[in-house]
Design a protein around this motif. Structure first.
Motif, mmCIF file in Angstrom:
data_model
loop_
_atom_site.group_PDB
_atom_site.id
_atom_site.type_symbol
_atom_site.label_atom_id
_atom_site.label_comp_id
_atom_site.label_asym_id
_atom_site.label_seq_id
_atom_site.Cartn_x
_atom_site.Cartn_y
_atom_site.Cartn_z
ATOM 1 N N MET A 52 -4.823 -3.944 2.625
ATOM 2 C CA MET A 52 -4.424 -2.977 1.618
ATOM 3 C C MET A 52 -4.840 -2.909 0.242
ATOM 4 O O MET A 52 -4.494 -1.923 -0.373
ATOM 5 N N SER A 53 -5.282 -4.166 -0.097
ATOM 6 C CA SER A 53 -5.581 -4.253 -1.548
ATOM 7 C C SER A 53 -6.965 -3.165 -1.996
ATOM 8 O O SER A 53 -7.763 -3.162 -1.250
ATOM 9 N N LYS A 54 -6.776 -2.677 -3.209
ATOM 10 C CA LYS A 54 -7.610 -1.702 -3.641
ATOM 11 C C LYS A 54 -8.884 -2.239 -3.744
ATOM 12 O O LYS A 54 -9.954 -1.678 -3.244
ATOM 13 N N ARG A 55 -9.131 -3.682 -4.157
ATOM 14 C CA ARG A 55 -10.314 -4.346 -4.124
ATOM 15 C C ARG A 55 -10.993 -4.118 -2.941
ATOM 16 O O ARG A 55 -11.994 -4.328 -2.826
ATOM 17 N N CYS A 98 8.951 -3.273 -9.170
ATOM 18 C CA CYS A 98 7.732 -3.724 -8.994
ATOM 19 C C CYS A 98 7.684 -4.867 -7.786
ATOM 20 O O CYS A 98 8.706 -4.931 -7.042
ATOM 21 N N THR A 99 6.530 -4.976 -7.212
ATOM 22 C CA THR A 99 6.449 -5.858 -6.025
ATOM 23 C C THR A 99 6.723 -7.381 -6.503
ATOM 24 O O THR A 99 6.440 -7.809 -7.473
ATOM 25 N N LEU A 100 7.041 -8.073 -5.483
ATOM 26 C CA LEU A 100 7.483 -9.466 -5.637
ATOM 27 C C LEU A 100 6.477 -10.499 -6.307
ATOM 28 O O LEU A 100 7.021 -11.241 -6.932
ATOM 29 N N LEU A 108 -4.800 5.686 -3.627
ATOM 30 C CA LEU A 108 -3.497 5.346 -3.390
ATOM 31 C C LEU A 108 -3.567 5.004 -1.819
ATOM 32 O O LEU A 108 -4.012 5.910 -0.802
ATOM 33 N N HIS A 109 -2.953 4.066 -1.396
ATOM 34 C CA HIS A 109 -2.848 3.606 0.183
ATOM 35 C C HIS A 109 -1.254 3.670 0.485
ATOM 36 O O HIS A 109 -0.406 4.160 -0.333
ATOM 37 N N ILE A 110 -1.008 3.446 1.717
ATOM 38 C CA ILE A 110 0.263 3.702 2.408
ATOM 39 C C ILE A 110 1.107 2.518 1.909
ATOM 40 O O ILE A 110 2.105 2.860 1.743
ATOM 41 N N GLY A 111 0.631 1.557 1.315
ATOM 42 C CA GLY A 111 1.616 0.561 0.451
ATOM 43 C C GLY A 111 1.902 1.438 -0.754
ATOM 44 O O GLY A 111 3.381 1.117 -0.868
ATOM 45 N N HIS A 112 0.995 1.997 -1.506
ATOM 46 C CA HIS A 112 1.535 2.592 -2.545
ATOM 47 C C HIS A 112 2.659 3.812 -2.211
ATOM 48 O O HIS A 112 3.448 4.073 -3.042
ATOM 49 N N ALA A 113 2.721 4.255 -1.105
ATOM 50 C CA ALA A 113 3.384 5.363 -0.561
ATOM 51 C C ALA A 113 4.882 4.797 -0.530
ATOM 52 O O ALA A 113 5.828 5.576 -0.753
ATOM 53 N N ALA A 171 9.566 -6.345 -1.601
ATOM 54 C CA ALA A 171 8.388 -6.604 -0.847
ATOM 55 C C ALA A 171 7.303 -5.705 -0.857
ATOM 56 O O ALA A 171 7.594 -4.516 -0.632
ATOM 57 N N ARG A 172 6.127 -5.906 -1.076
ATOM 58 C CA ARG A 172 4.954 -5.066 -0.650
ATOM 59 C C ARG A 172 5.031 -4.591 0.834
ATOM 60 O O ARG A 172 5.441 -5.432 1.626
ATOM 61 N N ARG A 173 4.572 -3.447 0.819
ATOM 62 C CA ARG A 173 4.250 -2.941 2.204
ATOM 63 C C ARG A 173 2.979 -3.477 2.828
ATOM 64 O O ARG A 173 1.766 -3.149 2.159
ATOM 65 N N ASN A 174 2.741 -4.053 3.920
ATOM 66 C CA ASN A 174 1.645 -4.403 4.486
ATOM 67 C C ASN A 174 1.647 -3.731 6.004
ATOM 68 O O ASN A 174 2.873 -3.641 6.567
ATOM 69 N N PHE A 180 6.332 5.488 -11.549
ATOM 70 C CA PHE A 180 5.551 4.906 -10.693
ATOM 71 C C PHE A 180 4.310 4.877 -11.535
ATOM 72 O O PHE A 180 3.537 5.595 -12.076
ATOM 73 N N PRO A 181 3.816 3.481 -11.589
ATOM 74 C CA PRO A 181 2.883 2.890 -12.291
ATOM 75 C C PRO A 181 1.330 2.490 -11.798
ATOM 76 O O PRO A 181 1.016 1.309 -11.694
ATOM 77 N N PRO A 182 0.614 3.450 -11.110
ATOM 78 C CA PRO A 182 -0.624 3.136 -10.656
ATOM 79 C C PRO A 182 -1.960 2.615 -11.749
ATOM 80 O O PRO A 182 -1.473 3.269 -12.863
ATOM 81 N N GLU A 183 -2.554 1.619 -11.293
ATOM 82 C CA GLU A 183 -3.663 1.223 -11.998
ATOM 83 C C GLU A 183 -4.964 2.493 -11.410
ATOM 84 O O GLU A 183 -5.096 2.102 -10.325
ATOM 85 N N PRO A 184 -5.413 3.244 -12.301
ATOM 86 C CA PRO A 184 -6.532 4.230 -11.735
ATOM 87 C C PRO A 184 -7.767 3.289 -11.430
ATOM 88 O O PRO A 184 -8.960 3.653 -11.877
HETATM 89 P P1 ATP Z 1 -3.607 -3.302 -5.173
HETATM 90 O O1 ATP Z 1 -3.561 -4.742 -4.793
HETATM 91 O O2 ATP Z 1 -3.621 -2.373 -3.906
HETATM 92 O O3 ATP Z 1 -4.716 -3.116 -6.225
HETATM 93 P P2 ATP Z 1 -1.475 -3.256 -6.932
HETATM 94 O O4 ATP Z 1 -0.389 -3.498 -7.146
HETATM 95 O O5 ATP Z 1 -2.635 -3.839 -7.948
HETATM 96 O O6 ATP Z 1 -2.160 -3.013 -5.788
HETATM 97 P P3 ATP Z 1 -1.238 -0.785 -8.602
HETATM 98 O O7 ATP Z 1 -2.031 0.551 -8.675
HETATM 99 O O8 ATP Z 1 -0.801 -1.605 -9.721
HETATM 100 O O9 ATP Z 1 -1.775 -1.468 -7.508
HETATM 101 O O10 ATP Z 1 0.351 -0.187 -8.063
HETATM 102 C C1 ATP Z 1 0.939 0.540 -8.374
HETATM 103 C C2 ATP Z 1 2.449 0.466 -7.972
HETATM 104 O O11 ATP Z 1 2.558 0.410 -6.480
HETATM 105 C C3 ATP Z 1 2.872 -0.744 -8.417
HETATM 106 O O12 ATP Z 1 4.424 -0.653 -8.881
HETATM 107 C C4 ATP Z 1 2.679 -1.885 -7.143
HETATM 108 O O13 ATP Z 1 3.879 -3.001 -7.370
HETATM 109 C C5 ATP Z 1 2.962 -0.927 -6.188
HETATM 110 N N1 ATP Z 1 2.385 -1.297 -5.162
HETATM 111 C C6 ATP Z 1 1.172 -1.216 -4.607
HETATM 112 N N2 ATP Z 1 0.778 -2.011 -3.491
HETATM 113 C C7 ATP Z 1 1.998 -1.933 -3.020
HETATM 114 C C8 ATP Z 1 2.251 -2.184 -1.510
HETATM 115 N N3 ATP Z 1 1.323 -2.518 -0.735
HETATM 116 N N4 ATP Z 1 3.542 -2.177 -1.227
HETATM 117 C C9 ATP Z 1 4.429 -1.511 -2.150
HETATM 118 N N5 ATP Z 1 4.328 -1.138 -3.164
HETATM 119 C C10 ATP Z 1 2.967 -1.491 -3.757
#
Ligand code: ATP
Ligand code: MG
Ligand code: MG
Length: 555
Positions: free
Chosen positions: A268-271, A227-229, A38-43, A259-262, A30-34
């Motif tokens: 949902m985007s961190k920005r 990863c997402t689409l 984290l949000h429910i999409g990341h979950a 697909a991303r979870r919306n 699981f590769p988050p950018e710090p």
């Molecule tokens: P954001 O747009 O919220 O910053 P991101 O994809 O840039 O999202 P990352 O920290 O890079 O955020 O995400 C870590 C992992 O979680 C990635 O593999 C990414 O594809 C996945 N992820 C992020 N947002 C979602 C989402 N809404 N639904 C499903 N997976 C997600």
């Protein structure tokens, strides 16, 4: 297990296993950018990757994708670890792309030596204008055929900090005519003079996402990089980069997309979430209205409910929006099973039982959880003067009003049957006190005939002398629009719900709640589910409403 219950990613893995891929080599990450919480999409991604790890007993790495120092912070690293652990998942290794900076650099030098990369010194605008469009081919950079030695020297000097940011980049030499725009000599490295939260000022060149990601997967020997689409179009580049470095004796990672979870009624985007925090639309990343894991936790959501939600919402191949009511359904179901039943009055009016002896009080017993056998009872003090909800009384209720009115009977929960007798009003006509009488033989559970007597309504209550005063925060959706960031003409901030927070300064709760901890979950009878907020202090408790008892959202 039947294959019907497999999601399409699991199908891909099953096919790989059937084709001879060894189960021992399965590995996920699981590769988050710090750069945020984290949000429910990341979950969704967490549950997918760690779920696969559990299913196939394969290791799952937590990899921080920390290649953009200007937006990343240690605070986010800590929050991400806390949230994943809270969800109940264990990573095999804690990894950082920044740990691979030297290796990535060395591979990049190899690319230059093999004439597969070159240093460009045009402006980013020039580079962009030469990219062309999906229907027209791009134009070669005038520096594309720079001698290898010159690129090596410039790249070394970029690394040594000799040039200001934006002056030079290292580009892969692929194909400026490719129909895939990502293949048109993508940038591998840019100069950034920013402090990195882990490597400090050691580096002033930083790898781009595509270069760092696949190579990090390879270093960690990740078998399936999910990863997402939006990364589907990057897959060709992911593979090209791997082609340059892969040792055939080692595992070659493959990227697959879902697909991303919306979620409806939120962004949902961190920005965008960061913007809500910075503009003080919310109190912080963990504001209970935020779709962040920490916000949901503070709101009273449980790991079980979030994992259940991820399960029910599923892993899709196409973009879609999941209705937030599914998330609310999941927490309601979980709390119905586990929450301790208590009584609290949010909009109090005084009730006096005129035939109950003055100065007397008694201890009654409230069932902790009828859904859970052996959950026991707790003590609730009862006395002559109580608070009930103002909405639970009408002088003349009429036929269909099953709460208290004059001349009618109701039961006080786990206590006695009372009958409305009279009211005292202030000069403006507002009711100050409701006077009633009670039937002393009707105490719940006392075994008397009167205790078994059925009356139409049951009300919750607290004893005024024993109640604790608390603040209660009720929440509504943060946005008034189902898809606040899907409008071209208006930004998402224009759809903020101005009434998403309702603060009740003086709620009265049964004294049992004085001992509440942050982990406890309560059902305030007839009102909903509540949890203690970390803003609570000794003598000033704050409770958050997690969700109501029923789905009352008007669509
Ligand atoms: P954001 O747009 O919220 O910053 P991101 O994809 O840039 O999202 P990352 O920290 O890079 O955020 O995400 C870590 C992992 O979680 C990635 O593999 C990414 O594809 C996945 N992820 C992020 N947002 C979602 C989402 N809404 N639904 C499903 N997976 C997600
Ligand atoms: Mg990302
Ligand atoms: Mg991002």
């Amino acid at each position: 297990e039947s294959t019907e219950s497999l999601n399409f990613i699991e199908h891909i893995i099953e096919e790989d296993l059937a084709a001879g891929f060894s189960k021992e080599n399965l590995r996920f990450r699981f590769p988050p950018e710090p750069n945020g919480y984290l949000h429910i999409g990341h979950a969704a991604s967490i549950c997918l990757n760690f779920g696969l790890g559990e299913k196939y007993q394969a290791p799952v790495n937590l990899r921080f994708d920390d290649t953009n120092p200007s937006k990343e912070e240690q605070e986010y690293v800590d929050a991400i670890k806390r949230d994943i652990a809270w969800l109940g998942f264990k990573w095999a290794n804690e990894c950082y792309a920044s740990d691979y900076f030297q290796q990535l650099h060395d591979w990049a030098v190899e690319l230059v030596k093999k004439d597969k990369a070159y240093v460009d010194q045009q402006t980013s605008e020039q580079i962009a204008s030469q990219k062309g469009s999906p229907t027209t081919s791009g134009t070669d950079s005038p520096y594309r055929n720079r001698p290898i030695e010159e690129s090596l020297d410039l790249f070394e000097r970029m690394k040594n900090g000799e040039f200001p940011a934006g002056t030079y980049v290292l580009r892969a030499k692929i194909d400026m005519t490719s129909p895939n725009m990502h293949m048109r000599d993508p940038i591998l490295y840019r100069i950034l003079k920013a402090h990195h939260h882990r490597t400090g000022n050691k580096w002033c060149i930083y790898p781009m996402y595509d270069w760092a990601h696949g190579e990090s997967d390879y270093i960690e020997q990740v078998s399936h990089s999910l990863c997402t689409l939006e990364f589907k179009a990057h897959r060709e580049l992911y593979d090209w980069y791997l082609d340059q470095i892969v040792d055939p004796a080692k595992l070659r990672p493959k990227q697959r997309e879902f697909a991303r979870r919306n979620l409806s009624y939120t962004v949902m985007s961190k920005r965008k979430l960061l913007e809500l925090v910075q503009k003080k639309v919310v109190a912080g990343w963990d504001d209970p209205r935020m779709p962040t894991i920490s916000g949901l936790r503070r709101r009273g959501y449980t790991p079980t409910s979030i994992r259940k939600f991820s399960d029910l919402a599923g892993i899709a191949k196409r973009d879609n929006i999941t209705d937030v009511s599914l998330l609310e359904f999941c927490i309601r179901e979980d709390l119905n099973q586990t929450a301790t039943r208590v009584m609290g009055v949010l909009n109090p009016v005084k009730l006096v039982i005129t035939n109950y002896p003055e100065g007397k009080s008694e201890i009654l017993h409230l069932e902790n959880n009828p859904e859970e056998a052996n959950s026991g009872t707790h003590e609730v003090p009862f006395s002559r003067e109580l608070y009930i909800e103002r909405e639970d009384f009408k002088e003349d209720g009429g036929k269909n009003f099953f709460r208290l009115s004059l001349g009618n009977e109701v039961r006080l929960k786990s206590a006695y049957i009372i009958k409305g007798e009279s009211v005292i009003k202030d000069a403006s006509g507002e009711i100050q006190e409701i006077h009633c009488t009670y039937d002393p033989d009707s105490r719940s559970g006392s075994g008397t005939e009167a205790s078994e007597r059925k009356v139409k309504g049951t009300l919750h209550w607290v004893s005024i002398a024993h109640a604790i005063k608390a603040e209660v925060r009720e929440y509504d959706r943060l946005f008034l629009d189902e898809a606040p960031d899907a409008h071209e003409e208006k930004g998402f901030l224009e759809f903020i719900n101005p009434n998403s927070l309702n603060i009740i300064k003086e709620a009265y709760l049964e004294p049992f709640l004085a001992k509440a901890t942050l982990e406890d979950k309560f059902q305030f009878q007839r009102l909903g589910y509540f949890t203690l907020d970390p803003d609570s202090k000794e003598g000033h408790l704050v409770f958050n409403k997690t969700v109501g008892l029923k789905d009352t959202w008007a669509k």
